[in-house]
Design an enzyme around this catalytic site. Structure first.
Site, PDB file in Angstrom:
ATOM      1  N   SER A 163       0.811  -1.215   0.000  1.00  0.00           N
ATOM      2  CA  SER A 163       0.000   0.000   0.000  1.00  0.00           C
ATOM      3  C   SER A 163       0.848   1.270   0.000  1.00  0.00           C
ATOM      4  CB  SER A 163      -0.948   0.003   1.199  1.00  0.00           C
ATOM      5  OG  SER A 163      -0.233  -0.233   2.389  1.00  0.00           O
ATOM      6  N   ASP A 411      -2.138   6.084  11.908  1.00  0.00           N
ATOM      7  CA  ASP A 411      -1.319   5.591  10.808  1.00  0.00           C
ATOM      8  C   ASP A 411      -0.053   6.441  10.740  1.00  0.00           C
ATOM      9  OD1 ASP A 411      -0.099   4.771   8.517  1.00  0.00           O
ATOM     10  OD2 ASP A 411      -1.785   5.147   7.170  1.00  0.00           O
ATOM     11  N   HIS A 414       1.981   5.290   6.414  1.00  0.00           N
ATOM     12  CA  HIS A 414       1.696   5.920   5.121  1.00  0.00           C
ATOM     13  C   HIS A 414       1.887   7.434   5.237  1.00  0.00           C
ATOM     14  CE1 HIS A 414      -0.344   2.038   4.984  1.00  0.00           C
ATOM     15  NE2 HIS A 414      -0.044   2.070   3.704  1.00  0.00           N
TER      16      HIS A 414
END
Ligand SMILES: *[C@@H]1O[C@H](CO)[C@@H](O)[C@H](O)[C@H]1NC(C)=O
Ligand SMILES: *[C@@H]1O[C@H](CO)[C@@H](O)[C@H](O)[C@H]1NC(C)=O
Ligand SMILES: *[C@@H]1O[C@H](CO)[C@@H](O)[C@H](O)[C@H]1NC(C)=O
Ligand SMILES: *[C@@H]1O[C@H](CO)[C@@H](O)[C@H](O)[C@H]1NC(C)=O
Length: 435
Positions: A163, A411, A414
């Protein structure tokens, strides 16, 4: 409509039957190897060891777990192994203030996944947007979308990885969409692999979700909860990308954190060992073994192929969880980049990057003979200095709208869009133009 992607961002799955062990094993991985993290030069992360609960579901301390770590990783000296370059090393430099800010916003780019759209999700600070990567010994021009598209007329790019690769591609799409809107021409069922076409330039951009690069069987639901160990086959590549290999003129490959997950390792359909598999009476082979084998298989394939292509190996991306990990309340609240000496790479990232550098060096010089232009997109160190660039709680839409003390999973892996990952594309552009 952009689909919500669930939790496939989690680098480590929660393996239901023994997820306490997974937590424990990750803690051991971080703790057992991390004597450096306790040194006065590193900050923040030592609390990982303190706050990670070593308790089973009944709350009892897990005193019976053997102390020796099953992880066989050595901590290499990265600095000694940076390949010597005659040309300017565009990966050595600093983050410098950049008053004009990003070239796109949440209003002018429409292809961002909601989880990385920090602006729309209500991230209150904006200072993290006003920095650019500045190599020490040369100028890094900002990405020139028109020039890039012109250079890439009738060409095709493939980004292969997890991702983070999708994150990278979205940054590129946002930058390019300031010149022309891309048309999405394909997506898989989970919206993890996608393809876009830029009609005026006949430029095709693909992202292929293949977190291990090799053949794998992953038993994970949309929330990242796995019902069985991942199976990795070290004698076969993932057909998802090899089937399209001939169509690419450029490929950006990357691996990394998924190799830290529990997995059973196969070769020629025979079990060779595993990673984190207690009670299975299998040999612990280690993350570095697996990642090395996978990269070797990839390079073997591209060197044997007659297809002429440019390949960028993008190095591991560091996370910035502090005061815990993703599963234990870790956060990333910083709002400015680290300065030199304020942060040291975590040992897991050193291990991954070291494998990348070593395997890359083995084949890099062979590439030109074989018609493969192989390059290292060494973003690890520059990314390390950007703890401020992650969504944190703002992977969700206005997470504190109803309760300012809401417990939200952060998160810190990312990157916000726009954000530091946009600089990765400045580097890509430089490598395309001058490579
Ligand atoms: C973009 O972000 C700003 C806050 O930074 C917000 O006010 C605006 O509504 C957002 N736009 C969209 C389309 O989400
Ligand atoms: C578009 O590019 C592809 C290669 O990516 C090429 O095969 C095709 O012929 C091109 N189409 C046109 C209309 O030029
Ligand atoms: C798997 O098969 C290949 C090709 O037949 C062979 O070269 C390799 O040694 C085998 N690996 C193992 C572990 O048996
Ligand atoms: C573990 O495997 C080894 C070799 O495969 C075997 O000799 C041993 O009996 C096994 N132990 C258990 C507890 O099954």
């Amino acid at each position: 409509m952009v689909k919500e992607i669930g939790f496939d961002w989690n680098p480590w799955s929660l393996h239901k039957p023994n997820h306490v062990f997974v937590k424990f094993a990750i803690s051991i991985l971080l703790m057992g190897l991390a004597y450096r993290l306790f040194s006065p030069h590193s900050i923040g992360f030592s609390s990982v060891a303190e706050t990670t609960p070593f308790v089973d579901k009944t709350g009892a301390p897990e005193a019976s777990i053997p102390v020796e770590s099953p992880v066989s990783v050595k901590v290499p000296e990265i600095e000694d192994q940076i390949p010597q370059k005659e040309k300017c090393d565009i990966f050595a430099g600093d983050w410098v203030p950049h008053p004009s800010g990003p070239i796109y916003t949440n209003e002018s780019c429409h292809v961002m996944e909601p989880h990385q759209n920090c602006m729309s999700n209500g991230r209150p600070d904006s200072g993290y947007l006003y920095w650019r990567w500045n190599p020490r010994d040369c100028e890094l021009p900002p990405f020139n979308a028109e020039r890039f598209l012109e250079l890439m007329r009738h060409k095709s790019w493939g980004f292969i990885g997890d991702s983070i690769s999708r994150n990278h591609v979205q940054s590129l799409l946002c930058i390019l969409s300031q010149v022309e809107q891309a048309v999405e021409v394909y997506h898989d069922e989970e919206y993890r692999s996608k393809r876009w076409h830029f009609p005026s330039y006949n430029f095709t951009l693909s992202v292929i979700w293949s977190p291990f690069l090799i053949k794998s069987a992953i038993f994970e639901d949309i929330n990242g909860v796995s019902s069985s160990e991942t199976q990795l086959h070290f004698d076969k590549l993932d057909k998802k990308w090899t089937d399209q290999y001939q169509s690419f003129d450029y490929m950006v490959i990357s691996g990394g954190k998924w190799f830290l997950k529990t997995a059973i390792y196969y070769e020629n359909n025979t079990i060779m060992g595993c990673h984190y598999c207690p009670g299975k009476n299998l040999t612990e082979l280690g993350v570095d073994y697996a990642y090395r084998k996978a990269l070797q298989l990839v390079f073997n394939f591209v060197m044997k192929s007659s297809h002429k292509i440019s390949i960028f190996l993008r190095t591991a991306t560091p996370d910035h969880f502090e005061n815990g990990e993703w599963f234990s309340g870790g956060t990333c609240k910083r709002t400015v980049p680290f300065k030199k000496g304020e942060i040291e790479m975590k040992d897991v990232d050193k291990v991954l990057r070291n494998v990348e550098l070593e395997e890359f060096e083995k084949v890099a010089s062979m590439g030109s003979e074989k018609g493969v232009n192989l390059k290292l997109l060494d973003t690890t160190r520059l990314s390390l200095f950007r703890p401020d660039g992650h969504p944190g709680p703002y992977r969700q839409f206005h997470p504190f709208a109803e309760d300012e003390n809401a417990k939200v999973q952060n998160d810190c892996l990312h990157w916000c869009l726009p954000g530091p990952i946009d600089s990765w594309n400045d580097l890509v552009m430089e490598m395309v133009v001058n490579g």
